[in-house]
Write a protein that holds these residues in place. Structure first.
Motif, short mmCIF file in Angstrom:
data_model
loop_
_atom_site.label_atom_id
_atom_site.label_comp_id
_atom_site.label_asym_id
_atom_site.label_seq_id
_atom_site.Cartn_x
_atom_site.Cartn_y
_atom_site.Cartn_z
N VAL A 8 0.85 -1.19 0.00
CA VAL A 8 0.00 0.00 0.00
C VAL A 8 0.89 1.24 0.00
O VAL A 8 1.74 1.40 0.88
CB VAL A 8 -0.92 0.04 1.24
N ASP A 9 0.69 2.10 -1.00
CA ASP A 9 1.33 3.42 -1.01
C ASP A 9 0.26 4.40 -0.56
O ASP A 9 -0.67 4.71 -1.30
CB ASP A 9 1.83 3.76 -2.42
N CYS A 10 0.38 4.87 0.68
CA CYS A 10 -0.65 5.74 1.25
C CYS A 10 -0.59 7.17 0.72
O CYS A 10 -1.51 7.95 0.96
CB CYS A 10 -0.53 5.75 2.78
N THR A 11 0.51 7.50 0.05
CA THR A 11 0.70 8.86 -0.46
C THR A 11 1.20 8.77 -1.90
O THR A 11 2.38 8.98 -2.18
CB THR A 11 1.71 9.61 0.43
N LEU A 12 0.30 8.49 -2.81
CA LEU A 12 0.65 8.23 -4.21
C LEU A 12 1.46 9.36 -4.83
O LEU A 12 2.51 9.14 -5.45
CB LEU A 12 -0.63 7.98 -5.00
N GLY A 13 0.98 10.62 -4.71
CA GLY A 13 1.71 11.78 -5.22
C GLY A 13 2.11 11.62 -6.67
O GLY A 13 1.29 11.32 -7.54
N GLY A 14 3.42 11.79 -6.95
CA GLY A 14 3.93 11.66 -8.31
C GLY A 14 4.14 10.23 -8.75
O GLY A 14 4.69 10.00 -9.84
N ARG A 31 0.32 -7.25 -5.73
CA ARG A 31 -0.75 -6.26 -5.75
C ARG A 31 -0.28 -4.96 -5.10
O ARG A 31 0.37 -4.98 -4.06
CB ARG A 31 -1.97 -6.80 -4.99
N LEU A 32 -0.62 -3.84 -5.74
CA LEU A 32 -0.34 -2.52 -5.20
C LEU A 32 -1.65 -1.75 -5.09
O LEU A 32 -2.42 -1.66 -6.04
CB LEU A 32 0.62 -1.75 -6.12
N ILE A 33 -1.90 -1.21 -3.88
CA ILE A 33 -3.05 -0.34 -3.65
C ILE A 33 -2.50 1.03 -3.29
O ILE A 33 -1.73 1.16 -2.33
CB ILE A 33 -3.94 -0.89 -2.51
N ALA A 34 -2.83 2.05 -4.06
CA ALA A 34 -2.25 3.38 -3.86
C ALA A 34 -3.36 4.40 -3.57
O ALA A 34 -4.38 4.42 -4.26
CB ALA A 34 -1.45 3.81 -5.08
N LEU A 35 -3.14 5.23 -2.56
CA LEU A 35 -4.14 6.19 -2.10
C LEU A 35 -3.66 7.63 -2.32
O LEU A 35 -2.48 7.92 -2.15
CB LEU A 35 -4.44 6.01 -0.61
N ALA A 38 -0.99 9.37 -12.21
CA ALA A 38 -0.50 8.03 -11.86
C ALA A 38 -1.13 6.95 -12.74
O ALA A 38 -0.49 5.95 -13.05
CB ALA A 38 -0.79 7.75 -10.39
N LYS A 39 -2.36 7.17 -13.15
CA LYS A 39 -3.06 6.18 -13.96
C LYS A 39 -2.28 5.85 -15.23
O LYS A 39 -2.11 4.68 -15.59
CB LYS A 39 -4.45 6.71 -14.33
N SER A 40 -1.75 6.89 -15.88
CA SER A 40 -0.98 6.65 -17.10
C SER A 40 0.45 6.20 -16.77
O SER A 40 1.00 5.34 -17.46
CB SER A 40 -0.94 7.92 -17.96
N ILE A 47 -2.89 -3.26 -9.92
CA ILE A 47 -2.76 -1.94 -9.30
C ILE A 47 -4.14 -1.31 -9.14
O ILE A 47 -4.91 -1.25 -10.09
CB ILE A 47 -1.86 -1.01 -10.13
N THR A 48 -4.43 -0.86 -7.94
CA THR A 48 -5.70 -0.19 -7.65
C THR A 48 -5.42 1.20 -7.09
O THR A 48 -4.66 1.34 -6.13
CB THR A 48 -6.53 -0.99 -6.61
N LEU A 49 -6.00 2.23 -7.70
CA LEU A 49 -5.86 3.60 -7.21
C LEU A 49 -7.17 4.01 -6.53
O LEU A 49 -8.25 3.79 -7.07
CB LEU A 49 -5.55 4.56 -8.36
N VAL A 50 -7.04 4.61 -5.35
CA VAL A 50 -8.22 4.98 -4.57
C VAL A 50 -8.11 6.43 -4.13
O VAL A 50 -7.11 6.83 -3.52
CB VAL A 50 -8.37 4.08 -3.32
N LYS A 51 -9.15 7.22 -4.44
CA LYS A 51 -9.18 8.60 -3.94
C LYS A 51 -9.72 8.59 -2.52
O LYS A 51 -10.91 8.32 -2.29
CB LYS A 51 -10.06 9.50 -4.82
#
Length: 316
Positions: free
Chosen positions: A25-31, A47-51, A61-63, A72-76
């Motif tokens: 888990v990356d709690c601070t996706l940023g750049g 698996r990577l979950i990024a917030l 980050a999506k691109s 990979i899952t991105l969560v706002k």
């Protein structure tokens, strides 16, 4: 253009001791600098979950992460919702608590947020007083400056910014807003300068730096969110899992150090006892006794990294 130089990128991700099939888990996706390194080390089963709270960061980050062959899952969201997010993402549970292999925090504001003047984070750009990391949040810096009491403003400037002229600055803010609302960062910078004696303004960097930091922390409740999230991270780690935390000022680092310390082994048995019977077994061990700091080479590329400290702990 979202351009961000990731601080302690290799050190923080190495600290996680990444396994190809692990959940991170990356709690601070940023750049997405740290997320890119984590994703590059994961296999198809990983698996990577990024917030992140910032729509701009999530879109970028999506691109950037599309090239990696892993889940990979991105969560706002705010990272204080860590347990709730992981539960919703259907990760393995133990005793009703989601369990992952590693969690990373890179605290503070990303360079694009500073550099994009309209966000109101920077004292070098004249912009509306905003400072929200999540643009859908209600509280702004303008609200604090124009509506909070003199005592409340002085308190946050002193506690979050360690600004020794906090009372004088708060007094000038309240006096100025009587005639008209304070709308922009440029107006606020002038007011802060007015509240600091001339001799003090000539030393220690930009005179508004500490006050802007304090407002940003207050607007986003950064310290409260971090404290909640780090306790959750400890609970959500598998045995052998690790948490990497990069802080940028003493308040964040103190919280991290104190929380880690509260989970360390605290055996009070006499030294001649062959086994521990006091029940003081810890939950964490420190991977590094002292925090890791940026190298001179990294500082030459990114002066903003100067105050960064990395602490890593492992779940027992």
């Amino acid at each position: 253009m979202f351009h961000h130089i990731t601080v302690l990128k290799e050190e923080a991700t190495e600290g996680l001791n990444i396994k190809q099939d692990g959940i991170y888990v990356d709690c601070t996706l940023g750049g997405a600098g740290h997320s890119s390194v984590i994703a590059s080390k994961l296999g198809p089963q990983g698996r990577l979950i990024a917030l992140d709270q910032d729509d701009w960061a999530l879109d970028h980050a999506k691109s950037k992460l599309a090239e990696f062959d892993t889940n990979i899952t991105l969560v706002k969201t705010n990272f204080r919702d860590l347990t709730e997010v992981l539960t919703a993402q259907d990760v393995p549970m133990q005793g009703g608590i989601p369990q992952v292999d590693g969690i990373l925090y890179d605290l503070g504001v990303s360079s694009p947020q500073f550099d994009e003047g309209e966000r109101g984070f920077s004292y070098n750009h004249d912009a509306p007083l905003d400072m929200r990391m999540d643009q859908s949040a209600l509280l702004t810096a303008k609200d604090i400056i124009n509506e909070w009491s003199e005592e409340e403003i002085a308190r946050i400037l002193y506690v979050y910014g360690e600004e020794k002229f906090s009372r004088r600055i708060a007094r000038v803010i309240v006096e100025k807003r009587k005639s008209a609302p304070i709308e922009t960062t440029g107006e606020l910078v002038d007011i802060i300068k007015e509240g600091i004696p001339a001799a003090a303004r000539r030393t220690g960097g930009h005179p508004a730096k500490r006050s802007f930091q304090a407002l940003r922390i207050a607007v986003n409740d950064e310290l409260g969110a971090f404290e909640e999230a780090l306790h959750q991270a400890v609970r959500c780690l598998k045995p052998g899992g690790r948490v990497s935390v990069i802080t940028f000022h003493s308040l964040e680092d103190r919280i991290c150090k104190q929380i880690f310390s509260s989970y360390l082994e605290k055996c009070t048995c006499p030294t001649d006892f062959p086994l521990c019977v006091c029940g003081g077994k810890g939950t964490l061990r420190l991977v590094n006794r002292k925090p890791v700091v940026p190298t001179e080479a990294e500082l030459s590329q990114n002066p903003r990294a100067r105050s960064a400290k990395l602490r890593v702990a492992e779940k027992l």
